[in-house]
Write an enzyme that holds these catalytic residues in place. Structure first.
Site, PDB file in Angstrom:
ATOM      1  N   GLN A 100      38.738  33.780  35.557  1.00 27.09           N
ATOM      2  CA  GLN A 100      38.791  35.234  35.696  1.00 27.09           C
ATOM      3  C   GLN A 100      38.435  35.919  34.378  1.00 27.09           C
ATOM      4  O   GLN A 100      39.092  35.717  33.352  1.00 27.09           O
ATOM      5  CB  GLN A 100      40.167  35.709  36.184  1.00 27.09           C
ATOM      6  CG  GLN A 100      40.079  37.155  36.688  1.00 27.09           C
ATOM      7  CD  GLN A 100      41.422  37.781  36.986  1.00 27.09           C
ATOM      8  OE1 GLN A 100      42.306  37.799  36.140  1.00 27.09           O
ATOM      9  NE2 GLN A 100      41.583  38.309  38.193  1.00 27.09           N
ATOM     10  N   TYR A 187      42.446  47.625  34.826  1.00 24.53           N
ATOM     11  CA  TYR A 187      41.760  47.259  33.586  1.00 24.53           C
ATOM     12  C   TYR A 187      40.376  47.914  33.520  1.00 24.53           C
ATOM     13  O   TYR A 187      40.034  48.742  34.371  1.00 24.53           O
ATOM     14  CB  TYR A 187      41.757  45.735  33.432  1.00 24.53           C
ATOM     15  CG  TYR A 187      43.174  45.207  33.345  1.00 24.53           C
ATOM     16  CD1 TYR A 187      44.002  45.564  32.274  1.00 24.53           C
ATOM     17  CD2 TYR A 187      43.726  44.424  34.353  1.00 24.53           C
ATOM     18  CE1 TYR A 187      45.325  45.132  32.199  1.00 24.53           C
ATOM     19  CE2 TYR A 187      45.053  43.982  34.292  1.00 24.53           C
ATOM     20  CZ  TYR A 187      45.847  44.338  33.208  1.00 24.53           C
ATOM     21  OH  TYR A 187      47.151  43.926  33.140  1.00 24.53           O
ATOM     22  N   ARG A 234      37.229  40.685  41.851  1.00 20.62           N
ATOM     23  CA  ARG A 234      38.545  41.138  42.316  1.00 20.62           C
ATOM     24  C   ARG A 234      38.615  42.659  42.273  1.00 20.62           C
ATOM     25  O   ARG A 234      38.280  43.280  41.254  1.00 20.62           O
ATOM     26  CB  ARG A 234      39.657  40.560  41.439  1.00 20.62           C
ATOM     27  CG  ARG A 234      41.046  40.834  42.032  1.00 20.62           C
ATOM     28  CD  ARG A 234      42.185  40.261  41.208  1.00 20.62           C
ATOM     29  NE  ARG A 234      43.189  39.625  42.060  1.00 20.62           N
ATOM     30  CZ  ARG A 234      44.507  39.651  41.830  1.00 20.62           C
ATOM     31  NH1 ARG A 234      44.996  40.261  40.772  1.00 20.62           N
ATOM     32  NH2 ARG A 234      45.339  39.043  42.649  1.00 20.62           N
ATOM     33  N   GLY A 323      50.677  33.706  44.412  1.00 20.08           N
ATOM     34  CA  GLY A 323      50.968  33.741  42.997  1.00 20.08           C
ATOM     35  C   GLY A 323      52.269  33.057  42.655  1.00 20.08           C
ATOM     36  O   GLY A 323      52.309  31.867  42.323  1.00 20.08           O
ATOM     37  N   ARG A 324      53.368  33.805  42.749  1.00 16.04           N
ATOM     38  CA  ARG A 324      54.671  33.251  42.351  1.00 16.04           C
ATOM     39  C   ARG A 324      55.010  31.921  43.021  1.00 16.04           C
ATOM     40  O   ARG A 324      55.555  31.025  42.359  1.00 16.04           O
ATOM     41  CB  ARG A 324      55.764  34.285  42.609  1.00 16.04           C
ATOM     42  CG  ARG A 324      55.655  35.445  41.633  1.00 16.04           C
ATOM     43  CD  ARG A 324      56.423  36.683  42.071  1.00 16.04           C
ATOM     44  NE  ARG A 324      56.047  37.767  41.177  1.00 16.04           N
ATOM     45  CZ  ARG A 324      56.916  38.462  40.437  1.00 16.04           C
ATOM     46  NH1 ARG A 324      58.214  38.236  40.536  1.00 16.04           N
ATOM     47  NH2 ARG A 324      56.490  39.399  39.625  1.00 16.04           N
TER      48      ARG A 324
HETATM   49  P1  NAD Z   1      55.794  42.692  32.571  1.00 15.10           P
HETATM   50  O1  NAD Z   1      55.597  44.152  32.742  1.00 15.10           O
HETATM   51  O2  NAD Z   1      57.146  42.129  32.411  1.00 15.10           O
HETATM   52  O3  NAD Z   1      54.885  42.164  31.388  1.00 15.10           O
HETATM   53  C1  NAD Z   1      53.572  42.632  31.270  1.00 15.10           C
HETATM   54  C2  NAD Z   1      52.810  41.711  30.378  1.00 15.10           C
HETATM   55  O4  NAD Z   1      53.423  41.591  29.106  1.00 15.10           O
HETATM   56  C3  NAD Z   1      52.696  40.308  30.876  1.00 15.10           C
HETATM   57  O5  NAD Z   1      51.619  40.164  31.749  1.00 15.10           O
HETATM   58  C4  NAD Z   1      52.482  39.516  29.602  1.00 15.10           C
HETATM   59  O6  NAD Z   1      51.126  39.515  29.262  1.00 15.10           O
HETATM   60  C5  NAD Z   1      53.244  40.284  28.589  1.00 15.10           C
HETATM   61  N1  NAD Z   1      54.554  39.696  28.306  1.00 15.10           N
HETATM   62  C6  NAD Z   1      55.747  40.101  28.793  1.00 15.10           C
HETATM   63  N2  NAD Z   1      56.735  39.338  28.291  1.00 15.10           N
HETATM   64  C7  NAD Z   1      56.160  38.453  27.478  1.00 15.10           C
HETATM   65  C8  NAD Z   1      56.647  37.383  26.650  1.00 15.10           C
HETATM   66  N3  NAD Z   1      57.944  37.097  26.569  1.00 15.10           N
HETATM   67  N4  NAD Z   1      55.764  36.656  25.954  1.00 15.10           N
HETATM   68  C9  NAD Z   1      54.438  36.945  26.018  1.00 15.10           C
HETATM   69  N5  NAD Z   1      53.922  37.932  26.760  1.00 15.10           N
HETATM   70  C10 NAD Z   1      54.763  38.680  27.478  1.00 15.10           C
HETATM   71  O7  NAD Z   1      55.051  41.930  33.747  1.00 15.10           O
HETATM   72  P2  NAD Z   1      55.384  41.839  35.277  1.00 15.10           P
HETATM   73  O8  NAD Z   1      56.418  42.850  35.695  1.00 15.10           O
HETATM   74  O9  NAD Z   1      55.582  40.423  35.608  1.00 15.10           O
HETATM   75  O10 NAD Z   1      53.980  42.268  35.787  1.00 15.10           O
HETATM   76  C11 NAD Z   1      53.757  43.458  36.424  1.00 15.10           C
HETATM   77  C12 NAD Z   1      52.640  43.222  37.399  1.00 15.10           C
HETATM   78  O11 NAD Z   1      51.397  43.182  36.698  1.00 15.10           O
HETATM   79  C13 NAD Z   1      52.762  41.903  38.120  1.00 15.10           C
HETATM   80  O12 NAD Z   1      53.223  42.091  39.429  1.00 15.10           O
HETATM   81  C14 NAD Z   1      51.382  41.299  38.087  1.00 15.10           C
HETATM   82  O13 NAD Z   1      50.820  41.155  39.382  1.00 15.10           O
HETATM   83  C15 NAD Z   1      50.557  42.236  37.290  1.00 15.10           C
HETATM   84  N6  NAD Z   1      49.863  41.527  36.256  1.00 15.10           N
HETATM   85  C16 NAD Z   1      48.546  41.571  36.260  1.00 15.10           C
HETATM   86  C17 NAD Z   1      47.863  40.895  35.307  1.00 15.10           C
HETATM   87  C18 NAD Z   1      46.388  40.924  35.350  1.00 15.10           C
HETATM   88  O14 NAD Z   1      45.779  41.608  36.167  1.00 15.10           O
HETATM   89  N7  NAD Z   1      45.731  40.215  34.492  1.00 15.10           N
HETATM   90  C19 NAD Z   1      48.538  40.193  34.322  1.00 15.10           C
HETATM   91  C20 NAD Z   1      49.913  40.194  34.330  1.00 15.10           C
HETATM   92  C21 NAD Z   1      50.577  40.870  35.300  1.00 15.10           C
END
Ligand code: NAD
Length: 364
Positions: A100, A187, A234, A323-324
């Site tokens: 991706q 994004y 996507r 996913g999960r």
């Molecule tokens: P979150 O809001 O808790 O965290 C967001 C981001 O912060 C994570 O994706 C990660 O990159 C970073 N992060 C958080 N804690 C971290 C740690 N301890 N160490 C390193 N990096 C850390 O994330 P969430 O609530 O799980 O995600 C919200 C939604 O965003 C999810 O449902 C998911 O589908 C989506 N998401 C999308 C992408 C993507 O499009 N690339 C990536 C991550 C999450």
């Protein structure tokens, strides 16, 4: 049950053993410095090779495209070599894998940008309800606000297109079966598609055709390098997180589907909006999209074996991404086939850290 999930499906020239796709999942475990995929990452993905297709975690195409510390890249030789080890391990177990390609646009912070420059976006509009993730100067990992972006100059856009094409070439050299252009989840490419974040007055803003132009140029450039039969995209219609505001997202998706046919895009991956509070996709929209787009459609968002079979039975999609469930069950395909219980994913170990909550979930 009908068990359509466990039947093969062909994308481009590649046949997948089943219709269970491992969704792209950010796990934030690339080695530092350099955001390089590791041996541990290879073990994790290879454990999940019984999925019909693994889509990698979102992978930065440039440092400019990075918004979260510890996420991997695909713009240095070391990153390409790291990914080659991952793909080789997945192929050795009979799996298939898509990389991706990610540019976060404004969902970033100066601390993860080279020389502390401002993040870039279609327009200079800050994402105030979202956050980035950084390593603070004292070494502490922390959430951080998204810094105010600067608007990309028209003359810079060919460079962004070229960055995607170069990343796709590296992906092919690393051995990936496909690339997936991430134009979803708020994004950069979705920032261009969406009415709220794209206020440009050049040919990349304004009407739908103009807002779609960057994505379509990226697709054409990537396809010219690696072949359209290896390209997926996507999209996330009705997505509302990361400050995305878009009153035309369903119409845009229909327009794009037609353009994807023209370009020969092999698969369309839909991220469903519900988890982030968006309006669920209607059945009518799903039917229309299936009529409009000629390639393979996969959909992702909170499915289990039963709801996946039910969705497949409607004929509106060809495959389902999980996913999960794949985080916590590397043998998810076997578990769904046997109807056995699942391990529960532990949210505390989703991002960052080591093998714990990554490669150590029990298998059947
Ligand atoms: P979150 O809001 O808790 O965290 C967001 C981001 O912060 C994570 O994706 C990660 O990159 C970073 N992060 C958080 N804690 C971290 C740690 N301890 N160490 C390193 N990096 C850390 O994330 P969430 O609530 O799980 O995600 C919200 C939604 O965003 C999810 O449902 C998911 O589908 C989506 N998401 C999308 C992408 C993507 O499009 N690339 C990536 C991550 C999450």
């Amino acid at each position: 049950s009908a068990d359509k999930l466990f039947t093969p499906v062909t994308i481009g020239k590649t046949t997948l053993a089943n219709r269970m796709i491992m969704a792209p999942l950010t796990r934030s475990r690339a080695s530092q410095p350099g955001d390089v995929p590791t041996e541990m990452n290879a073990i994790y993905y290879a454990q999940r090779a019984s999925a019909g297709l693994i889509i990698s975690e979102a992978t930065n195409i440039t440092n400019q495209g990075k918004g979260y510390s510890l996420t991997p890249g695909i713009y240095t030789d070391a990153q390409e070599a790291g990914w080659k080890k991952v793909v080789d391990a997945v192929h050795a177990k009979g799996g298939k894998m898509s990389l991706q390609l990610w540019h976060v646009g404004r969902i970033s912070n100066r601390l993860v940008q080279e020389n502390g420059v401002a993040p870039v976006a279609p327009s200079a509009i800050q994402a105030v309800k979202s956050s980035s993730f950084v390593i603070l100067p004292d070494g502490t990992p922390s959430r951080a606000p998204c810094d105010a972006p600067r608007a990309l100059e028209t003359a810079e856009l060919p460079g962004i297109v070229a960055d995607y094409a170069a990343a796709a070439e590296r992906a092919m050299r690393a051995g990936f079966d496909f690339v997936e252009i991430h134009s979803a989840n708020g994004y950069l490419l979705q920032q261009f598609l969406a009415t709220g974040s794209n206020q440009r007055t050049d040919q990349y803003g304004g009407n739908m055709q103009n807002r779609a132009r960057l994505l379509l140029e990226v697709i054409d450039a990537v396809a010219a390098k690696i072949g359209a039969d290896k390209v997926g995209v996507r999209l996330s219609p009705n997505f509302v997180a990361h400050d995305i505001v878009d009153d035309e997202s369903e119409a845009m998706t229909m327009y794009l589907a037609e353009e994807f046919n023209r370009a020969g895009v092999a698969y369309l991956h839909i991220a469903e909006p519900d988890w982030a509070g968006g309006q669920p996709l209607s059945d009518a929209f799903r039917v229309d999209l299936r009529k409009q787009y000629q390639g393979v459609i996969m959909t992702c968002g909170g499915y289990d074996a039963q709801t996946a079979e039910a969705r497949l039975a409607t004929g509106t999609v060809d495959a389902i991404a999980f996913g999960r469930p794949f985080i916590a069950n590397s043998d998810l395909v076997a578990r769904y086939q046997q109807g056995t219980t699942l391990n529960t994913p532990d949210q505390a170990t989703f991002y960052g850290g080591d093998e714990v909550g990554y490669t150590d979930y029990p298998v059947l």
